[in-house]
Design a protein around this motif. Structure first.
Motif, PDB file in Angstrom:
ATOM      1  N   TYR A   1       0.844  -1.187   0.000  1.00  0.00           N
ATOM      2  CA  TYR A   1       0.000   0.000   0.000  1.00  0.00           C
ATOM      3  C   TYR A   1       0.889   1.249   0.000  1.00  0.00           C
ATOM      4  O   TYR A   1       1.832   1.349   0.793  1.00  0.00           O
ATOM      5  CB  TYR A   1      -0.923  -0.007   1.218  1.00  0.00           C
ATOM      6  CG  TYR A   1      -2.075  -0.961   1.067  1.00  0.00           C
ATOM      7  CD1 TYR A   1      -1.872  -2.336   1.106  1.00  0.00           C
ATOM      8  CD2 TYR A   1      -3.380  -0.511   0.863  1.00  0.00           C
ATOM      9  CE1 TYR A   1      -2.919  -3.229   0.943  1.00  0.00           C
ATOM     10  CE2 TYR A   1      -4.438  -1.392   0.706  1.00  0.00           C
ATOM     11  CZ  TYR A   1      -4.195  -2.747   0.746  1.00  0.00           C
ATOM     12  OH  TYR A   1      -5.241  -3.629   0.589  1.00  0.00           O
ATOM     13  N   TYR A   2       0.540   2.189  -0.867  1.00  0.00           N
ATOM     14  CA  TYR A   2       1.296   3.429  -1.025  1.00  0.00           C
ATOM     15  C   TYR A   2       0.377   4.628  -0.802  1.00  0.00           C
ATOM     16  O   TYR A   2      -0.798   4.595  -1.187  1.00  0.00           O
ATOM     17  CB  TYR A   2       1.858   3.555  -2.440  1.00  0.00           C
ATOM     18  CG  TYR A   2       2.798   2.459  -2.863  1.00  0.00           C
ATOM     19  CD1 TYR A   2       2.315   1.297  -3.457  1.00  0.00           C
ATOM     20  CD2 TYR A   2       4.178   2.599  -2.702  1.00  0.00           C
ATOM     21  CE1 TYR A   2       3.178   0.289  -3.859  1.00  0.00           C
ATOM     22  CE2 TYR A   2       5.043   1.596  -3.100  1.00  0.00           C
ATOM     23  CZ  TYR A   2       4.543   0.457  -3.679  1.00  0.00           C
ATOM     24  OH  TYR A   2       5.394  -0.535  -4.080  1.00  0.00           O
ATOM     25  N   CYS A   3       0.914   5.680  -0.214  1.00  0.00           N
ATOM     26  CA  CYS A   3       0.156   6.925  -0.173  1.00  0.00           C
ATOM     27  C   CYS A   3       0.749   7.902  -1.182  1.00  0.00           C
ATOM     28  O   CYS A   3       1.957   7.897  -1.445  1.00  0.00           O
ATOM     29  CB  CYS A   3       0.100   7.518   1.230  1.00  0.00           C
ATOM     30  SG  CYS A   3       1.672   7.824   2.045  1.00  0.00           S
ATOM     31  N   LYS A   4      -0.139   8.676  -1.739  1.00  0.00           N
ATOM     32  CA  LYS A   4       0.229   9.660  -2.753  1.00  0.00           C
ATOM     33  C   LYS A   4      -0.450  10.972  -2.414  1.00  0.00           C
ATOM     34  O   LYS A   4      -1.600  10.986  -1.981  1.00  0.00           O
ATOM     35  CB  LYS A   4      -0.236   9.199  -4.140  1.00  0.00           C
ATOM     36  CG  LYS A   4       0.208  10.098  -5.282  1.00  0.00           C
ATOM     37  CD  LYS A   4      -0.528   9.755  -6.577  1.00  0.00           C
ATOM     38  CE  LYS A   4      -1.855  10.477  -6.644  1.00  0.00           C
ATOM     39  NZ  LYS A   4      -2.490  10.313  -7.974  1.00  0.00           N
ATOM     40  N   ALA A   5       0.256  12.059  -2.588  1.00  0.00           N
ATOM     41  CA  ALA A   5      -0.314  13.378  -2.353  1.00  0.00           C
ATOM     42  C   ALA A   5      -0.124  14.238  -3.589  1.00  0.00           C
ATOM     43  O   ALA A   5       0.872  14.112  -4.308  1.00  0.00           O
ATOM     44  CB  ALA A   5       0.335  14.044  -1.138  1.00  0.00           C
ATOM     45  N   VAL A   6      -1.102  15.085  -3.819  1.00  0.00           N
ATOM     46  CA  VAL A   6      -1.033  16.018  -4.942  1.00  0.00           C
ATOM     47  C   VAL A   6      -1.302  17.412  -4.399  1.00  0.00           C
ATOM     48  O   VAL A   6      -2.269  17.631  -3.655  1.00  0.00           O
ATOM     49  CB  VAL A   6      -2.065  15.675  -6.037  1.00  0.00           C
ATOM     50  CG1 VAL A   6      -1.998  16.716  -7.157  1.00  0.00           C
ATOM     51  CG2 VAL A   6      -1.805  14.282  -6.594  1.00  0.00           C
ATOM     52  N   ARG A   7      -0.443  18.337  -4.762  1.00  0.00           N
ATOM     53  CA  ARG A   7      -0.634  19.714  -4.335  1.00  0.00           C
ATOM     54  C   ARG A   7      -0.193  20.638  -5.451  1.00  0.00           C
ATOM     55  O   ARG A   7       0.932  20.567  -5.916  1.00  0.00           O
ATOM     56  CB  ARG A   7       0.155  20.030  -3.060  1.00  0.00           C
ATOM     57  CG  ARG A   7      -0.043  21.447  -2.565  1.00  0.00           C
ATOM     58  CD  ARG A   7       0.686  21.723  -1.268  1.00  0.00           C
ATOM     59  NE  ARG A   7       0.443  23.077  -0.818  1.00  0.00           N
ATOM     60  CZ  ARG A   7       1.137  24.140  -1.223  1.00  0.00           C
ATOM     61  NH1 ARG A   7       2.138  23.986  -2.077  1.00  0.00           N
ATOM     62  NH2 ARG A   7       0.843  25.329  -0.763  1.00  0.00           N
TER      63      ARG A   7
ATOM     64  N   THR B   1       3.004  15.936  -7.717  1.00  0.00           N
ATOM     65  CA  THR B   1       2.647  14.635  -7.136  1.00  0.00           C
ATOM     66  C   THR B   1       3.798  14.107  -6.301  1.00  0.00           C
ATOM     67  O   THR B   1       4.954  14.177  -6.725  1.00  0.00           O
ATOM     68  CB  THR B   1       2.308  13.632  -8.250  1.00  0.00           C
ATOM     69  OG1 THR B   1       1.216  14.141  -9.017  1.00  0.00           O
ATOM     70  CG2 THR B   1       1.920  12.282  -7.667  1.00  0.00           C
ATOM     71  N   TYR B   2       3.449  13.565  -5.137  1.00  0.00           N
ATOM     72  CA  TYR B   2       4.439  13.032  -4.206  1.00  0.00           C
ATOM     73  C   TYR B   2       4.009  11.635  -3.785  1.00  0.00           C
ATOM     74  O   TYR B   2       2.831  11.397  -3.514  1.00  0.00           O
ATOM     75  CB  TYR B   2       4.546  13.924  -2.968  1.00  0.00           C
ATOM     76  CG  TYR B   2       4.755  15.380  -3.289  1.00  0.00           C
ATOM     77  CD1 TYR B   2       3.671  16.226  -3.511  1.00  0.00           C
ATOM     78  CD2 TYR B   2       6.040  15.914  -3.390  1.00  0.00           C
ATOM     79  CE1 TYR B   2       3.850  17.560  -3.813  1.00  0.00           C
ATOM     80  CE2 TYR B   2       6.232  17.251  -3.690  1.00  0.00           C
ATOM     81  CZ  TYR B   2       5.134  18.073  -3.906  1.00  0.00           C
ATOM     82  OH  TYR B   2       5.327  19.397  -4.212  1.00  0.00           O
ATOM     83  N   TRP B   3       4.952  10.712  -3.721  1.00  0.00           N
ATOM     84  CA  TRP B   3       4.680   9.333  -3.307  1.00  0.00           C
ATOM     85  C   TRP B   3       5.489   9.015  -2.053  1.00  0.00           C
ATOM     86  O   TRP B   3       6.642   9.425  -1.909  1.00  0.00           O
ATOM     87  CB  TRP B   3       5.083   8.351  -4.403  1.00  0.00           C
ATOM     88  CG  TRP B   3       4.179   8.315  -5.587  1.00  0.00           C
ATOM     89  CD1 TRP B   3       4.302   9.028  -6.736  1.00  0.00           C
ATOM     90  CD2 TRP B   3       3.010   7.503  -5.742  1.00  0.00           C
ATOM     91  NE1 TRP B   3       3.283   8.724  -7.604  1.00  0.00           N
ATOM     92  CE2 TRP B   3       2.467   7.784  -7.025  1.00  0.00           C
ATOM     93  CE3 TRP B   3       2.352   6.560  -4.948  1.00  0.00           C
ATOM     94  CZ2 TRP B   3       1.315   7.164  -7.514  1.00  0.00           C
ATOM     95  CZ3 TRP B   3       1.216   5.953  -5.429  1.00  0.00           C
ATOM     96  CH2 TRP B   3       0.705   6.242  -6.695  1.00  0.00           C
TER      97      TRP B   3
END
Length: 113
Positions: A91-97, A101-103
């Motif tokens: 399981y991976y978390c990803k953020a977008v701002r 995009t950041y993993w």
């Protein structure tokens, strides 16, 4: 923005786990998703939470998984209930701002039957 995922492990089918994704850096206007990748399969979206708090889920986890964010918005949780062997994956978390995009690194969840 840096992401740190944790909380994976080995669990029996039917049990629960809670994953955490700790975000460091600017969290304003951040949307965060959980993805998973099972062996031999493509990475797939599991759940997401937008900066306004709205959420979305893959059909396969609706009613079993809940994504949430703490009040300070620097940790995003994935509560996984009624786990099934087919939930086994990294399981991976990803953020977008603001278009970036950041993993985070993955955390392994193994569900035994």
């Amino acid at each position: 923005v840096q992401l740190q995922a944790s909380g994976g492990g080995l669990v029996q089918a039917g049990r629960s786990l809670r994953l955490s994704c700790t975000v460091s850096g600017t969290v304003f206007k951040l949307s965060t998703d959980w993805y998973r990748q099972a062996p031999g399969k493509q990475r797939e979206l599991v759940a997401g939470i937008e900066s306004d708090g709205s959420t979305n889920y893959a059909d396969s986890v609706k009613g079993r998984f809940t994504i949430s964010r703490d009040g300070a918005e620097n940790t995003v949780f994935l509560q996984m209930n009624s786990l099934k062997p087919e939930d086994t994956a990294v399981y991976y978390c990803k953020a977008v701002r603001l278009g970036s995009t950041y993993w985070g690194q993955g955390t392994l969840v193994t569900v035994s039957s």
